[in-house]
Design a protein around this motif. Structure first.
Motif, PDB file in Angstrom:
ATOM      1  N   THR A 135       6.327   0.963   4.187  1.00 37.57           N
ATOM      2  CA  THR A 135       5.438   1.832   3.404  1.00 37.57           C
ATOM      3  C   THR A 135       4.194   2.206   4.210  1.00 37.57           C
ATOM      4  O   THR A 135       3.758   3.359   4.204  1.00 37.57           O
ATOM      5  CB  THR A 135       5.005   1.092   2.113  1.00 37.57           C
ATOM      6  OG1 THR A 135       6.182   0.541   1.526  1.00 37.57           O
ATOM      7  CG2 THR A 135       4.346   2.022   1.136  1.00 37.57           C
ATOM      8  N   GLU A 136       3.637   1.231   4.942  1.00 39.03           N
ATOM      9  CA  GLU A 136       2.406   1.490   5.706  1.00 39.03           C
ATOM     10  C   GLU A 136       2.658   2.496   6.822  1.00 39.03           C
ATOM     11  O   GLU A 136       1.855   3.384   7.077  1.00 39.03           O
ATOM     12  CB  GLU A 136       1.847   0.186   6.287  1.00 39.03           C
ATOM     13  CG  GLU A 136       1.271  -0.775   5.256  1.00 39.03           C
ATOM     14  CD  GLU A 136       2.337  -1.443   4.382  1.00 39.03           C
ATOM     15  OE1 GLU A 136       3.516  -1.495   4.796  1.00 39.03           O
ATOM     16  OE2 GLU A 136       1.997  -1.900   3.265  1.00 39.03           O
ATOM     17  N   ARG A 138       4.922   4.803   6.901  1.00 31.88           N
ATOM     18  CA  ARG A 138       5.155   6.125   6.312  1.00 31.88           C
ATOM     19  C   ARG A 138       3.823   6.748   5.902  1.00 31.88           C
ATOM     20  O   ARG A 138       3.582   7.937   6.109  1.00 31.88           O
ATOM     21  CB  ARG A 138       6.129   6.012   5.130  1.00 31.88           C
ATOM     22  CG  ARG A 138       7.530   5.635   5.605  1.00 31.88           C
ATOM     23  CD  ARG A 138       8.552   5.705   4.496  1.00 31.88           C
ATOM     24  NE  ARG A 138       8.496   4.603   3.561  1.00 31.88           N
ATOM     25  CZ  ARG A 138       8.245   4.712   2.273  1.00 31.88           C
ATOM     26  NH1 ARG A 138       8.009   5.894   1.734  1.00 31.88           N
ATOM     27  NH2 ARG A 138       8.209   3.649   1.497  1.00 31.88           N
ATOM     28  N   ALA A 139       2.951   5.929   5.312  1.00 34.23           N
ATOM     29  CA  ALA A 139       1.649   6.447   4.886  1.00 34.23           C
ATOM     30  C   ALA A 139       0.819   6.877   6.097  1.00 34.23           C
ATOM     31  O   ALA A 139       0.155   7.913   6.083  1.00 34.23           O
ATOM     32  CB  ALA A 139       0.915   5.400   4.060  1.00 34.23           C
ATOM     33  N   GLU A 140       0.880   6.064   7.171  1.00 31.91           N
ATOM     34  CA  GLU A 140       0.140   6.423   8.405  1.00 31.91           C
ATOM     35  C   GLU A 140       0.600   7.772   8.937  1.00 31.91           C
ATOM     36  O   GLU A 140      -0.203   8.629   9.290  1.00 31.91           O
ATOM     37  CB  GLU A 140       0.463   5.404   9.519  1.00 31.91           C
ATOM     38  CG  GLU A 140      -0.431   4.221   9.619  1.00 31.91           C
ATOM     39  CD  GLU A 140       0.215   3.155  10.523  1.00 31.91           C
ATOM     40  OE1 GLU A 140       0.942   3.513  11.481  1.00 31.91           O
ATOM     41  OE2 GLU A 140       0.008   1.960  10.226  1.00 31.91           O
ATOM     42  N   TYR A 143      -0.424  10.607   6.606  1.00 33.20           N
ATOM     43  CA  TYR A 143      -1.874  10.826   6.681  1.00 33.20           C
ATOM     44  C   TYR A 143      -2.213  11.676   7.909  1.00 33.20           C
ATOM     45  O   TYR A 143      -2.966  12.651   7.829  1.00 33.20           O
ATOM     46  CB  TYR A 143      -2.610   9.480   6.728  1.00 33.20           C
ATOM     47  CG  TYR A 143      -4.075   9.629   7.052  1.00 33.20           C
ATOM     48  CD1 TYR A 143      -4.938  10.260   6.163  1.00 33.20           C
ATOM     49  CD2 TYR A 143      -4.587   9.178   8.271  1.00 33.20           C
ATOM     50  CE1 TYR A 143      -6.283  10.441   6.469  1.00 33.20           C
ATOM     51  CE2 TYR A 143      -5.919   9.361   8.586  1.00 33.20           C
ATOM     52  CZ  TYR A 143      -6.761   9.989   7.691  1.00 33.20           C
ATOM     53  OH  TYR A 143      -8.077  10.175   8.004  1.00 33.20           O
ATOM     54  N   TYR A 155      -6.499   7.651   4.305  1.00 30.63           N
ATOM     55  CA  TYR A 155      -5.288   6.836   4.445  1.00 30.63           C
ATOM     56  C   TYR A 155      -4.970   6.149   3.127  1.00 30.63           C
ATOM     57  O   TYR A 155      -3.819   6.142   2.688  1.00 30.63           O
ATOM     58  CB  TYR A 155      -5.451   5.811   5.574  1.00 30.63           C
ATOM     59  CG  TYR A 155      -4.345   4.786   5.571  1.00 30.63           C
ATOM     60  CD1 TYR A 155      -3.075   5.120   6.039  1.00 30.63           C
ATOM     61  CD2 TYR A 155      -4.550   3.511   5.047  1.00 30.63           C
ATOM     62  CE1 TYR A 155      -2.031   4.202   5.991  1.00 30.63           C
ATOM     63  CE2 TYR A 155      -3.516   2.587   5.003  1.00 30.63           C
ATOM     64  CZ  TYR A 155      -2.263   2.932   5.468  1.00 30.63           C
ATOM     65  OH  TYR A 155      -1.230   2.034   5.408  1.00 30.63           O
ATOM     66  N   GLU A 156      -5.992   5.602   2.471  1.00 35.27           N
ATOM     67  CA  GLU A 156      -5.765   4.872   1.210  1.00 35.27           C
ATOM     68  C   GLU A 156      -5.172   5.787   0.145  1.00 35.27           C
ATOM     69  O   GLU A 156      -4.302   5.381  -0.617  1.00 35.27           O
ATOM     70  CB  GLU A 156      -7.069   4.258   0.683  1.00 35.27           C
ATOM     71  CG  GLU A 156      -7.606   3.076   1.482  1.00 35.27           C
ATOM     72  CD  GLU A 156      -8.178   3.487   2.837  1.00 35.27           C
ATOM     73  OE1 GLU A 156      -8.577   4.668   3.006  1.00 35.27           O
ATOM     74  OE2 GLU A 156      -8.213   2.628   3.736  1.00 35.27           O
ATOM     75  N   LEU A 159      -1.559   6.479   1.008  1.00 32.48           N
ATOM     76  CA  LEU A 159      -0.750   5.281   0.736  1.00 32.48           C
ATOM     77  C   LEU A 159      -0.455   5.180  -0.765  1.00 32.48           C
ATOM     78  O   LEU A 159       0.684   4.947  -1.174  1.00 32.48           O
ATOM     79  CB  LEU A 159      -1.495   4.031   1.230  1.00 32.48           C
ATOM     80  CG  LEU A 159      -0.808   2.689   0.986  1.00 32.48           C
ATOM     81  CD1 LEU A 159       0.508   2.601   1.776  1.00 32.48           C
ATOM     82  CD2 LEU A 159      -1.719   1.512   1.388  1.00 32.48           C
ATOM     83  N   VAL A 162       2.148   7.788  -1.738  1.00 31.92           N
ATOM     84  CA  VAL A 162       3.498   7.445  -1.281  1.00 31.92           C
ATOM     85  C   VAL A 162       4.090   6.369  -2.197  1.00 31.92           C
ATOM     86  O   VAL A 162       5.242   6.462  -2.615  1.00 31.92           O
ATOM     87  CB  VAL A 162       3.453   6.975   0.203  1.00 31.92           C
ATOM     88  CG1 VAL A 162       4.716   6.224   0.592  1.00 31.92           C
ATOM     89  CG2 VAL A 162       3.252   8.178   1.124  1.00 31.92           C
ATOM     90  N   ILE A 163       3.279   5.373  -2.530  1.00 31.46           N
ATOM     91  CA  ILE A 163       3.762   4.285  -3.398  1.00 31.46           C
ATOM     92  C   ILE A 163       4.124   4.831  -4.780  1.00 31.46           C
ATOM     93  O   ILE A 163       5.180   4.516  -5.340  1.00 31.46           O
ATOM     94  CB  ILE A 163       2.703   3.153  -3.496  1.00 31.46           C
ATOM     95  CG1 ILE A 163       2.591   2.438  -2.144  1.00 31.46           C
ATOM     96  CG2 ILE A 163       3.059   2.159  -4.603  1.00 31.46           C
ATOM     97  CD1 ILE A 163       1.449   1.435  -2.041  1.00 31.46           C
TER      98      ILE A 163
END
Ligand code: CDP
Length: 208
Positions: A135-136, A138-140, A143, A155-156, A159, A162-163
């Motif tokens: 997940t991290e 993918r979020a990176e 972003y 980024y937050e 994230l 995405v979640i």
């Protein structure tokens, strides 16, 4: 002759990049099916507003013009969330099936990427890949992509988006995000784009 490659996976896993490269390598046509839901989501936000009244969204989904897939305003975070909401409406999904199957069955080969290609749209696909990453990661990646395009974001925030989208896509009743039993799993967390593409090509080559 048709040859269908089905590529599924969660948000921002790299499906799009891998699909595009694979299609180019084999000379296949490529359909990013997420764009269909993004087109409906964007139109719904613009003409209905955040309530996304299901009856009106369903009506919009009968009228998706292939030209709309080229719009330049489909990749925003707001449209992604709206896409995932309208994608949970079974009638919306049903209205988009014929277009996807027709695309898939063209002669000369096709790559379709999405959430339900290997499970619902093309259960008899010649090759199925399930592309994933942590997940991290993918979020990176997402972003970076949004920031490069000038979207104001954090980024937050990405994230959390995405979640939320993964949860909605996995828990919906209609065509939930799940790996087909016969799909090859491709975890790209620790891979470069080139490595992920090379592995996908090797898997497809073995089936041709
Ligand atoms: O590019 P990214 O992975 O972030 O998303 P996308 O593939 O453009 O899909 C946007 C949304 O459309 C997803 O969150 C899903 O809810 C929905 N979708 C779907 O339900 N079925 C598909 N075959 C493709 C996308």
């Amino acid at each position: 002759m048709s040859f269908i490659v089905a590529i599924d996976g969660p948000a921002a896993a790299g499906k799009g990049t891998v699909s595009k490269a694979v299609a180019e390598h084999f000379g296949f046509a490529h359909l990013d099916t997420g764009l269909l839901y993004r087109v409906v989501g964007r139109a719904a936000l613009a003409s209905i507003g955040p309530s996304l009244d299901p009856e009106r969204v369903i009506a919009l989904s009968t009228d998706v013009n292939p030209e709309d897939l080229h719009r330049t305003d489909l990749r925003t975070a707001a449209v992604a969330q709206a896409a995932s909401k309208v994608a949970a409406i079974p009638e919306v999904r049903a209205n988009l099936v014929a277009f996807q199957r027709e695309f898939a069955n063209r002669s000369g080969g096709a790559v379709l990427d999405g959430r339900d290609i290997g499970t619902v749209i093309c259960p008899d696909a010649d090759v199925k890949l399930f592309v994933t990453a942590s997940t991290e990661r993918r979020a990176e990646r997402r972003y970076k992509e949004l920031a490069e395009r000038g979207e104001e974001t954090s980024y937050e925030g990405v994230l959390a988006d995405v979640i939320a989208r993964d949860k909605r896509d996995s828990e919906r009743e209609s065509a939930p995000l799940v790996a087909s039993e016969d799909a090859h799993l491709l975890d790209t967390s620790e891979m470069t784009i080139a490595e992920a593409v090379a592995e996908a090509i090797a898997i497809i080559d073995a089936k041709r």
